[in-house]
Design a protein around this motif. Structure first.
Motif, PDB file in Angstrom:
ATOM      1  N   ILE A 153       1.743  52.913  26.950  1.00 57.75           N
ATOM      2  CA  ILE A 153       1.540  51.564  27.475  1.00 57.75           C
ATOM      3  C   ILE A 153       0.559  50.797  26.592  1.00 57.75           C
ATOM      4  O   ILE A 153       0.762  49.614  26.284  1.00 57.75           O
ATOM      5  N   LEU A 171       7.467  45.676  27.984  1.00 54.92           N
ATOM      6  CA  LEU A 171       7.667  46.674  29.035  1.00 54.92           C
ATOM      7  C   LEU A 171       8.872  46.309  29.890  1.00 54.92           C
ATOM      8  O   LEU A 171       9.076  45.132  30.233  1.00 54.92           O
ATOM      9  N   ALA A 200      10.268  47.711  33.536  1.00 57.45           N
ATOM     10  CA  ALA A 200       9.911  48.578  34.665  1.00 57.45           C
ATOM     11  C   ALA A 200      10.991  48.482  35.729  1.00 57.45           C
ATOM     12  O   ALA A 200      11.255  47.404  36.258  1.00 57.45           O
ATOM     13  N   LEU A 231      -2.309  46.465  31.539  1.00 55.03           N
ATOM     14  CA  LEU A 231      -1.107  45.648  31.375  1.00 55.03           C
ATOM     15  C   LEU A 231      -1.422  44.186  31.069  1.00 55.03           C
ATOM     16  O   LEU A 231      -0.505  43.354  31.077  1.00 55.03           O
ATOM     17  N   THR A 243       6.820  41.621  30.279  1.00 55.05           N
ATOM     18  CA  THR A 243       7.408  42.610  31.187  1.00 55.05           C
ATOM     19  C   THR A 243       8.648  42.082  31.893  1.00 55.05           C
ATOM     20  O   THR A 243       8.651  40.960  32.402  1.00 55.05           O
ATOM     21  N   PHE A 259       2.889  43.230  39.706  1.00 56.99           N
ATOM     22  CA  PHE A 259       2.632  43.029  38.282  1.00 56.99           C
ATOM     23  C   PHE A 259       1.787  41.785  38.004  1.00 56.99           C
ATOM     24  O   PHE A 259       1.112  41.719  36.976  1.00 56.99           O
ATOM     25  N   ALA A 316       0.223  41.434  34.121  1.00 55.14           N
ATOM     26  CA  ALA A 316       1.309  41.486  33.143  1.00 55.14           C
ATOM     27  C   ALA A 316       1.907  40.091  32.988  1.00 55.14           C
ATOM     28  O   ALA A 316       1.795  39.245  33.873  1.00 55.14           O
ATOM     29  N   ILE A 371       5.018  38.487  33.205  1.00 55.28           N
ATOM     30  CA  ILE A 371       6.358  38.768  33.715  1.00 55.28           C
ATOM     31  C   ILE A 371       7.329  37.682  33.271  1.00 55.28           C
ATOM     32  O   ILE A 371       7.053  36.488  33.433  1.00 55.28           O
ATOM     33  N   LEU A 375      12.337  38.311  27.254  1.00 55.41           N
ATOM     34  CA  LEU A 375      11.407  39.340  26.789  1.00 55.41           C
ATOM     35  C   LEU A 375      11.294  39.324  25.273  1.00 55.41           C
ATOM     36  O   LEU A 375      10.196  39.411  24.717  1.00 55.41           O
ATOM     37  N   HIS A 400      -0.505  44.278  22.444  1.00 55.96           N
ATOM     38  CA  HIS A 400      -0.018  43.180  23.248  1.00 55.96           C
ATOM     39  C   HIS A 400      -0.081  41.873  22.466  1.00 55.96           C
ATOM     40  O   HIS A 400      -0.809  41.749  21.485  1.00 55.96           O
TER      41      HIS A 400
END
Length: 219
Positions: free
Chosen positions: A74, A80, A82, A107, A112, A135, A140, A142, A173, A197
């Motif tokens: 991670i 990511l 999930a 995160l 994500t 999240f 994160a 998202i 993404l 990141h």
């Protein structure tokens, strides 16, 4: 080379959650490839960590090498995916346990995709009432399009729409993991990958104070 981490909480073999995770990963790989970048995909099957997760939750000093390796994945990931099956109207207990063991800020700003599988479409709101809040709490980044896949939708028009959502989420993404080459960069600066990141860096070098811009103009 971009690092894409896939986390699947499926329990059965074969697993519909893993199948959806693989579809999302391959779609994202294709979108990143179209931007001229390669992709390294790593997969974590949470069921393989069940024993160490229980150990970590009850004894913080215990050795959990497989869980530690997953956490390191991670830390190195640029993106990511999930995916969890639905149990009792929400994400699975193992799925939550895994994210409960992460260090604070693990995160932060990580691009994500959230996704879930179930037998019936009546559970589709899990994305908004369970996964997205989780999240968001973990900070994160998202993507707007989550993906829910119900077994009853396979082979139906709704199943075809799910394929479209997979493509859309993969584009979103990839856009976060790799700066799009077919768009004009905004005034806030360009998106640059820093370490694992991604983050947005303002173009301070070219910043001109408003007062200087207005110098010489009347009221």
């Amino acid at each position: 080379m971009r690092s894409l981490l896939v986390i699947s909480a499926g329990l059965s073999q074969p697993s519909s959650s893993r199948r959806l995770a693989d579809m999302l990963a391959e779609a994202t790989r294709a979108k990143i490839s179209a931007r001229g970048e390669g992709t390294q995909i790593d997969v974590i099957e949470i069921r393989d960590l069940a024993f160490e997760l229980a150990t970590a939750m009850t004894d913080r000093t215990a050795s959990t090498p497989e869980l530690a390796r997953a956490q390191e994945c991670i830390a190195q990931a640029d993106g990511l995916i999930a995916v969890t099956p639905v149990f009792q109207g929400s994400y699975s207990g193992l799925f939550k346990m895994f994210f409960d063991t992460l260090k604070p800020h693990a995160l932060d700003d990580l691009p994500t995709i959230i996704a879930a599988t179930a037998g019936s479409s009546r559970h589709s709101l899990i994305l908004d009432y369970a996964l997205r809040p989780l999240f968001n709490q973990l900070h994160a980044n998202i993507v707007p399009t989550g993906v829910f896949q119900a077994a009853e939708d396979l082979g139906t028009p709704e199943g075809e729409r799910i394929v479209t959502r997979i493509e859309r989420s993969a584009i979103q993404l990839a856009d976060q993991m790799v700066a799009p080459r077919d768009r004009v960069s905004g005034i806030a600066g360009e998106l640059e990958g820093l370490g694992g990141h991604s983050t947005v860096r303002l173009a301070k070098e070219n910043f001109i104070p408003l007062g200087k811009l207005l110098n010489g103009y009347g009221d």
